[in-house]
Enzyme design. Sequence first.
Site, PDB file in Angstrom:
ATOM      1  N   LYS A  37       0.835  -1.204   0.000  1.00  0.00           N
ATOM      2  CA  LYS A  37       0.000   0.000   0.000  1.00  0.00           C
ATOM      3  C   LYS A  37       0.869   1.254   0.000  1.00  0.00           C
ATOM      4  O   LYS A  37       2.076   1.190   0.286  1.00  0.00           O
ATOM      5  CB  LYS A  37      -0.916   0.011   1.226  1.00  0.00           C
ATOM      6  N   ARG A 129     -10.244   1.325  14.884  1.00  0.00           N
ATOM      7  CA  ARG A 129     -10.223   1.988  13.577  1.00  0.00           C
ATOM      8  C   ARG A 129     -11.323   1.400  12.706  1.00  0.00           C
ATOM      9  O   ARG A 129     -12.480   1.768  12.850  1.00  0.00           O
ATOM     10  CB  ARG A 129      -8.835   1.845  12.941  1.00  0.00           C
ATOM     11  N   TYR A 248      17.572  29.553   9.898  1.00  0.00           N
ATOM     12  CA  TYR A 248      16.435  30.311  10.406  1.00  0.00           C
ATOM     13  C   TYR A 248      16.452  30.378  11.931  1.00  0.00           C
ATOM     14  O   TYR A 248      16.681  29.373  12.614  1.00  0.00           O
ATOM     15  CB  TYR A 248      15.118  29.671   9.957  1.00  0.00           C
ATOM     16  N   MET A 296      13.446  24.584   3.165  1.00  0.00           N
ATOM     17  CA  MET A 296      12.653  23.881   2.169  1.00  0.00           C
ATOM     18  C   MET A 296      13.501  23.064   1.201  1.00  0.00           C
ATOM     19  O   MET A 296      13.156  21.925   0.862  1.00  0.00           O
ATOM     20  CB  MET A 296      11.793  24.882   1.389  1.00  0.00           C
TER      21      MET A 296
END
Length: 361
Positions: A37, A129, A248, A296
Amino acid sequence: MQSYKPVFSVDLRAIQANFTVVRSLLSPAVAVSAVVKSDAYGLGLERVVGPLWEAGCRSFFVASMEEAIRLRRRLARADIAILEGLRNGSLEAYRERRLTPVCSTPAEVAAATLAAIPYVLNLETGFGRLGLRFDELRSLLHTNPRVPELVMSHLACADDTGNSRNRLQKDRFVGMCALLAPSTPRSLAASAGVFLGADYHFDRVRTGSALYGLNNTGLEPSPFKPVVRLSARLIDIRHVQRGEAVGYMGTFLADRPTVLGIVAIGYRHGLAWQVANRLSAEFAGRSVPVIGRVSMEYCAIDLTDIPARLARIGAFVDFISATAPPENLARAAATVAQEILIRTGGACARRYRFAPSGQHP
């Protein structure tokens, strides 16, 4: 032109070997299905299933109808079960392509029965679930449904072999299966469940993460071969003085004159933002800290202790390797190794070692 896109390498022969390892841990009477999957956990469904077929796997679980169709195009004779059940795609599509829905509600079982479609019955035993509860199963049986091809459930705590919930779920599973025809094949264990013992194996084991080299139960040494490598190129080398900040918000302050390596991988490529100042990569056979926040497209590594002759622009830095498993990256990112594979495998340039022999039936 040299590409700076990170490379996600997949060893297909190692996947075959891991399938064989799982097979060796079970009785010959227990079948093994491959869970492919989510695009085979990000490794590439079409490229993974052929080698698994060659290794002897004949049964596969996918997430969706779309994945099932892709798999059917690759393997004409495989048994394919769809975990999303009968939610998408026409009933005729299941029949024509010989696909088996995993039914998790009484309505899905009723639809499969009415259409005379083989199905897998999913039971809720404590995962919280999907699946039929005990009362739903008992009521369903009064409607005389079609006998399922397989009845299954899923363990919530199999990674923790000492967790009492494993036995609770197994006992519930046995009790619910007792309402069904005795000959109905049963499946409870996935990869980690293999190590809970033979009384968890039943008739079929569904293995996913183990095939891809993940060691969910933390066994030392791991019985599974490493499958993936995540590498990115060093694109610049810079120098900062003691007291200067990196990245950053200046989360890293140099406590010495520091050699920075700028690496072409960031959170766009699945290198989680959370690994800032918590992860070490590998470069030139040595461990190098990832310093400052991941951005990023890029991150920075500390190359101060690497000999200058080895620190060459264009060289590869490894973030996953045979000696730095996906679990290391997952711990630094406060997540699980499965997520690491899916995110990095889907975002980076995939490369494969060992091509399968060709067409498969």
